[in-house]
Design a protein around this motif. Structure first.
Motif, mmCIF file in Angstrom:
data_model
loop_
_atom_site.group_PDB
_atom_site.id
_atom_site.type_symbol
_atom_site.label_atom_id
_atom_site.label_comp_id
_atom_site.label_asym_id
_atom_site.label_seq_id
_atom_site.Cartn_x
_atom_site.Cartn_y
_atom_site.Cartn_z
ATOM 1 N N ASN A 2 -44.187 43.851 3.173
ATOM 2 C CA ASN A 2 -45.232 44.849 3.376
ATOM 3 C C ASN A 2 -44.863 45.820 4.490
ATOM 4 O OD1 ASN A 2 -46.863 43.887 1.347
ATOM 5 N ND2 ASN A 2 -48.103 42.625 2.704
ATOM 6 N N LEU A 5 -42.343 48.347 3.108
ATOM 7 C CA LEU A 5 -42.997 49.302 2.213
ATOM 8 C C LEU A 5 -43.914 50.244 2.984
ATOM 9 C CD1 LEU A 5 -43.791 46.969 -0.809
ATOM 10 C CD2 LEU A 5 -42.121 48.816 -0.751
ATOM 11 N N ASN A 6 -44.595 49.743 4.015
ATOM 12 C CA ASN A 6 -45.439 50.611 4.832
ATOM 13 C C ASN A 6 -44.622 51.645 5.593
ATOM 14 O OD1 ASN A 6 -48.107 49.832 4.271
ATOM 15 N ND2 ASN A 6 -47.919 48.054 5.603
ATOM 16 N N TRP A 9 -43.679 54.222 3.115
ATOM 17 C CA TRP A 9 -44.893 54.984 2.794
ATOM 18 C C TRP A 9 -45.178 56.015 3.883
ATOM 19 C CZ3 TRP A 9 -48.427 55.373 -1.117
ATOM 20 C CH2 TRP A 9 -49.652 55.943 -0.804
ATOM 21 N N GLY A 14 -47.271 59.195 3.814
ATOM 22 C CA GLY A 14 -48.449 58.464 4.232
ATOM 23 C C GLY A 14 -49.016 58.964 5.543
ATOM 24 N N PHE A 52 -50.103 48.920 2.232
ATOM 25 C CA PHE A 52 -49.556 47.654 1.755
ATOM 26 C C PHE A 52 -50.050 46.518 2.630
ATOM 27 C CE2 PHE A 52 -46.614 50.815 0.162
ATOM 28 C CZ PHE A 52 -46.478 50.427 -1.152
ATOM 29 N N HIS A 86 -55.231 61.499 -5.773
ATOM 30 C CA HIS A 86 -54.541 60.207 -5.697
ATOM 31 C C HIS A 86 -54.122 59.720 -7.083
ATOM 32 C CE1 HIS A 86 -54.673 59.380 -1.477
ATOM 33 N NE2 HIS A 86 -55.984 59.601 -1.417
ATOM 34 N N PHE A 93 -45.788 58.824 -9.311
ATOM 35 C CA PHE A 93 -44.953 57.731 -8.824
ATOM 36 C C PHE A 93 -44.620 56.727 -9.923
ATOM 37 C CE2 PHE A 93 -46.219 58.863 -4.422
ATOM 38 C CZ PHE A 93 -44.958 58.880 -3.865
ATOM 39 N N PHE A 102 -45.854 52.293 -4.997
ATOM 40 C CA PHE A 102 -46.517 53.396 -4.325
ATOM 41 C C PHE A 102 -47.605 53.993 -5.218
ATOM 42 C CE2 PHE A 102 -42.222 53.059 -2.641
ATOM 43 C CZ PHE A 102 -42.518 52.819 -1.310
ATOM 44 N N GLN A 105 -50.659 51.835 -4.935
ATOM 45 C CA GLN A 105 -51.405 52.099 -3.705
ATOM 46 C C GLN A 105 -52.231 53.381 -3.818
ATOM 47 O OE1 GLN A 105 -51.712 49.747 -1.463
ATOM 48 N NE2 GLN A 105 -50.325 48.587 -2.767
ATOM 49 N N HIS A 106 -51.690 54.383 -4.504
ATOM 50 C CA HIS A 106 -52.470 55.604 -4.716
ATOM 51 C C HIS A 106 -53.686 55.322 -5.597
ATOM 52 C CE1 HIS A 106 -50.679 58.999 -2.689
ATOM 53 N NE2 HIS A 106 -49.468 58.564 -3.011
#
Length: 121
Positions: A2, A5-6, A9, A14, A52, A86, A93, A102, A105-106
């Motif tokens: 996580n 990935l963050n 992002w 992000g 994430f 989003h 994505f 990703f 997450q959107h």
């Protein structure tokens, strides 16, 4: 995983999304009527910064009717355009295999953007 990935992002958009949410939140909080909507936009900013590993759960149902009314007002104030943005990014994505997490997450952000009242991050 996580954390990795963050970081990706944040680097690839992000941080910009979170800053946009914070700026719009401050603008909404300039009026007394906009304070509840500004607080919900801060909630969106928190999830947009590190999505994430962040869970969005329903809050206590003690003020359910008020949450429903505020969500309907929110749709017209800005919830629908934010959610559609989003969804568009999520679909974009999903074109590549690498972008699927990703995109998910959107879609999570779009769901929160439609109904932010009554949710806890």
């Amino acid at each position: 995983m996580n954390l990795f990935l963050n970081i990706i992002w944040i680097v690839f958009g992000g941080f910009a999304i979170a800053i946009e949410y914070i700026v719009s939140s401050v603008a909404m909080m300039c009026t007394i009527i906009g304070i509840p909507f500004g607080l919900q936009t801060l909630k969106l900013a928190a999830v947009a910064l590190v999505p994430f590993g962040t869970k969005v759960l329903p809050s206590s149902p003690s003020n359910g009717c008020l949450n429903a009314i505020l969500n309907v007002i929110w749709w017209f104030v800005g919830g629908i355009p934010i959610a559609l943005t989003h969804v568009g990014f999520g679909l974009l994505f999903f074109i590549t295999i690498v972008g699927i997490p990703f995109g998910v997450q959107h879609f999570k952000l779009a769901r929160l953007a439609l109904n932010p009242f009554g949710k806890t991050v």
